[in-house]
Enzyme design. Structure first.
Site, PDB file in Angstrom:
ATOM      1  N   HIS A 122       0.059 -12.651   7.140  1.00 59.01           N
ATOM      2  CA  HIS A 122      -0.985 -11.936   6.401  1.00 59.01           C
ATOM      3  C   HIS A 122      -0.867 -10.460   6.798  1.00 59.01           C
ATOM      4  O   HIS A 122      -0.477 -10.153   7.928  1.00 59.01           O
ATOM      5  CB  HIS A 122      -2.329 -12.512   6.857  1.00 59.01           C
ATOM      6  CG  HIS A 122      -3.525 -12.026   6.118  1.00 59.01           C
ATOM      7  ND1 HIS A 122      -4.090 -10.791   6.343  1.00 59.01           N
ATOM      8  CD2 HIS A 122      -4.295 -12.608   5.164  1.00 59.01           C
ATOM      9  CE1 HIS A 122      -5.148 -10.648   5.568  1.00 59.01           C
ATOM     10  NE2 HIS A 122      -5.296 -11.730   4.836  1.00 59.01           N
ATOM     11  N   ASP A 202      -2.383 -15.580  15.144  1.00 61.75           N
ATOM     12  CA  ASP A 202      -3.386 -15.402  14.096  1.00 61.75           C
ATOM     13  C   ASP A 202      -3.878 -16.805  13.740  1.00 61.75           C
ATOM     14  O   ASP A 202      -3.173 -17.572  13.086  1.00 61.75           O
ATOM     15  CB  ASP A 202      -2.729 -14.709  12.903  1.00 61.75           C
ATOM     16  CG  ASP A 202      -3.657 -14.630  11.690  1.00 61.75           C
ATOM     17  OD1 ASP A 202      -4.728 -15.259  11.712  1.00 61.75           O
ATOM     18  OD2 ASP A 202      -3.280 -13.948  10.725  1.00 61.75           O
ATOM     19  N   GLN A 205      -6.634 -19.273   9.810  1.00 61.04           N
ATOM     20  CA  GLN A 205      -6.647 -20.442   8.926  1.00 61.04           C
ATOM     21  C   GLN A 205      -6.661 -21.762   9.690  1.00 61.04           C
ATOM     22  O   GLN A 205      -6.673 -22.821   9.079  1.00 61.04           O
ATOM     23  CB  GLN A 205      -5.427 -20.416   7.992  1.00 61.04           C
ATOM     24  CG  GLN A 205      -5.419 -19.263   7.002  1.00 61.04           C
ATOM     25  CD  GLN A 205      -6.504 -19.383   5.935  1.00 61.04           C
ATOM     26  OE1 GLN A 205      -7.014 -20.469   5.636  1.00 61.04           O
ATOM     27  NE2 GLN A 205      -6.872 -18.262   5.339  1.00 61.04           N
ATOM     28  N   LYS A 228     -14.534 -18.087   8.249  1.00 57.64           N
ATOM     29  CA  LYS A 228     -13.653 -19.125   7.689  1.00 57.64           C
ATOM     30  C   LYS A 228     -13.899 -20.482   8.337  1.00 57.64           C
ATOM     31  O   LYS A 228     -13.196 -21.452   8.049  1.00 57.64           O
ATOM     32  CB  LYS A 228     -12.190 -18.716   7.874  1.00 57.64           C
ATOM     33  CG  LYS A 228     -11.789 -17.506   7.033  1.00 57.64           C
ATOM     34  CD  LYS A 228     -10.324 -17.206   7.194  1.00 57.64           C
ATOM     35  CE  LYS A 228      -9.949 -15.797   6.786  1.00 57.64           C
ATOM     36  NZ  LYS A 228      -9.733 -15.618   5.365  1.00 57.64           N
ATOM     37  N   CYS A 368      -2.811 -11.037   0.325  1.00 53.37           N
ATOM     38  CA  CYS A 368      -2.448 -10.168   1.473  1.00 53.37           C
ATOM     39  C   CYS A 368      -1.132 -10.620   2.096  1.00 53.37           C
ATOM     40  O   CYS A 368      -0.975 -10.657   3.322  1.00 53.37           O
ATOM     41  CB  CYS A 368      -3.555 -10.131   2.521  1.00 53.37           C
ATOM     42  SG  CYS A 368      -5.057  -9.377   1.936  1.00 53.37           S
TER      43      CYS A 368
HETATM   44  N1  PMP Z   1      -4.920 -13.853   8.801  1.00 52.63           N
HETATM   45  C1  PMP Z   1      -4.943 -14.844   7.913  1.00 52.63           C
HETATM   46  C2  PMP Z   1      -3.877 -15.898   7.969  1.00 52.63           C
HETATM   47  C3  PMP Z   1      -5.943 -14.873   6.935  1.00 52.63           C
HETATM   48  O1  PMP Z   1      -5.952 -15.861   6.035  1.00 52.63           O
HETATM   49  C4  PMP Z   1      -6.925 -13.866   6.928  1.00 52.63           C
HETATM   50  C5  PMP Z   1      -8.039 -13.857   5.889  1.00 52.63           C
HETATM   51  N2  PMP Z   1      -7.598 -14.046   4.582  1.00 52.63           N
HETATM   52  C6  PMP Z   1      -6.869 -12.872   7.895  1.00 52.63           C
HETATM   53  C7  PMP Z   1      -5.851 -12.897   8.821  1.00 52.63           C
HETATM   54  C8  PMP Z   1      -7.874 -11.776   7.956  1.00 52.63           C
HETATM   55  O2  PMP Z   1      -9.136 -12.260   8.264  1.00 52.63           O
HETATM   56  P1  PMP Z   1     -10.413 -11.305   8.185  1.00 52.63           P
HETATM   57  O3  PMP Z   1     -10.362 -10.672   6.829  1.00 52.63           O
HETATM   58  O4  PMP Z   1     -11.573 -12.219   8.351  1.00 52.63           O
HETATM   59  O5  PMP Z   1     -10.278 -10.303   9.273  1.00 52.63           O
END
Ligand code: PMP
Length: 412
Positions: A122, A202, A205, A228, A368
């Protein structure tokens, strides 16, 4: 499907119609819905305990402090951290990774070093590392993904080649938000440790979707977002191994994180306060603790099994649609509770807009993951992502909606 408690009654938001149809919420990869107990924790805090923490000696301040520090201990237990001081409250995954990339990156990276990530990151776990590499003169490299549809996950042979002693940090996602690939995180940490690299996971998910044990994973840092995992927005966690945190300078400075200040200089408290300058997000931290209670009461193994069953059912039902291209692991292979797909000639934004007419909430776009999209030769996908309140019947509604869309566009 094995018996699964009907948890839908716990989630007020699910009981509504969208465009005259019952809401089918399949956008959990973006954010999850909140159970009544989490909403109640927020309301209770603001109605009874609201006060600033740490600095006050009056009753409300002490209650707020107990609640906030209790949430830290609760989160530590949720991910099996050895010490609550290893839990730093942040705004979310993005902020947590930025803190490590800036604080740790600034202190440890130099020209000639390598910063390693993967081809499925991401942007939140990619751009901060690109910036850290640029600022320090280190080189940024990534582990490629295998297969035209990334069905093979990461190239583990390439990982072996890439993990040299020059690699100072290996940052990788536990679960891909676009592919549904589940990376062997403990194995990655073991291999990285063997070359002396620090690991940053990270877990955006993964953390609310199954068991997660930072000590068993053997990671140095791990970041996730409350929203999440049935918790509120605006709160997240950066886990860091105590030995590393205590040696790190803070990224942000101000009140609450200092021991002593003169007009000329300041000294820092130990972790976690050192990394939490200013008034923290007390209410949302407490409600995140309530989310941990909710998920543990249901059973993290059971949640993972439910997600996996829904994903396999969706794979089976979607894969027979004419012209569909599903990316990520094949039918039957392990995958997290999400499925991303594309139809030749139909833009994901059209699919999401049509699905919304049927009450189905999906996500369409690059998620993203622009470099990954380029690797796949796509500009966007449609993503259906599942959670503990979703059902097979909802997947049937999704598939019926897709058939209607394909008919409209004349592709079925
Ligand atoms: N990493 C991953 C794998 C994600 O899916 C997301 C959220 N889509 C993020 C990072 C970023 O999370 P946040 O926007 O809550 O900071």
């Amino acid at each position: 499907m094995p018996t699964w408690p009907n948890v839908r009654a716990d989630f007020p938001v699910l009981h509504q119609q969208v465009n005259g149809k019952p809401l089918v919420y399949l956008d959990n990869g973006a954010t999850s819905q909140k159970p009544r107990s989490v909403i109640d924790a927020l309301v209770h805090y603001y109605e009874r305990d609201n006060s600033n923490v740490h600095r006050g000696l009056h009753t409300l301040s002490m209650r707020a402090t107990d609640g906030y520090e209790g949430a830290r201990t609760r989160v530590a237990r949720f991910i099996n951290a050895a010490d609550p001081a290893e839990i730093i409250f942040t705004r979310g995954t993005t902020e947590g990774i930025n803190v490590v990339a800036r604080s740790w990156g600034h202190a440890h990276l130099k020209p000639g070093d390598i910063v390693l990530a993967t081809g499925m990151e991401h942007h939140s776990n990619l751009v901060p590392w690109q910036q850290a590499a640029r600022a320090s003169g280190a080189t940024f490299k990534f582990v490629p993904v295998l297969g035209a549809d990334a069905e093979g996950g990461l190239d583990l042979a390439a990982l072996d080649q890439l993990l040299t002693p020059q690699v100072k940090v290996f940052a990788f996602t536990h679960i891909s938000n676009t592919l549904g690939t589940i990376n062997p995180a403990a194995e990655f940490c073991r291999r990285a440790r063997a070359v002396g690299a620090v690991t940053v996971i990270d877990a955006a998910q993964s953390v609310g979707h199954g068991p997660l044990d930072v000590q068993a994973l053997g990671c140095d840092f791990l970041a996730f977002s409350g929203h999440k995992m049935c918790g509120p927005t605006g709160i997240g966690v950066l886990y860091g191994r105590r030995a590393l945190l205590d040696k790190l300078a803070p990224d942000e400075t101000g009140g609450g994180m200092v021991v002593s200040v003169t007009y000329e200089a300041a000294t820092w408290k130990p972790a976690p306060e050192r990394f939490e300058a200013g008034t923290p997000n007390v209410a949302d931290a407490i409600a995140l603790g309530a989310a941990c209670d909710y998920l543990d009461a249901l059973g993290r193994d059971q949640i993972a099994a439910h997600d996996a069953l829904l994903a396999q059912y969706a794979m089976e039902q979607l894969s027979v649609l004419p012209g569909i291209r599903i990316i990520g692991p094949r039918v039957g292979a392990p995958r997290s509770g999400l499925v991303s797909f594309a139809f030749e000639g139909v833009h994901a934004h059209d699919i999401v807009t049509f699905a919304d007419e049927d009450g189905v909430a999906l996500r369409g776009g690059h998620h993203c993951n622009q470099p990954l999209m380029r690797h796949l030769g796509l500009t966007s996908t449609t993503r259906a992502s599942f959670y503990l309140y979703n059902t097979e019947q909802e997947i049937d509604v999704l598939v019926a909606s897709m058939r209607r869309i394909l008919k409209f566009f004349g592709t079925a």
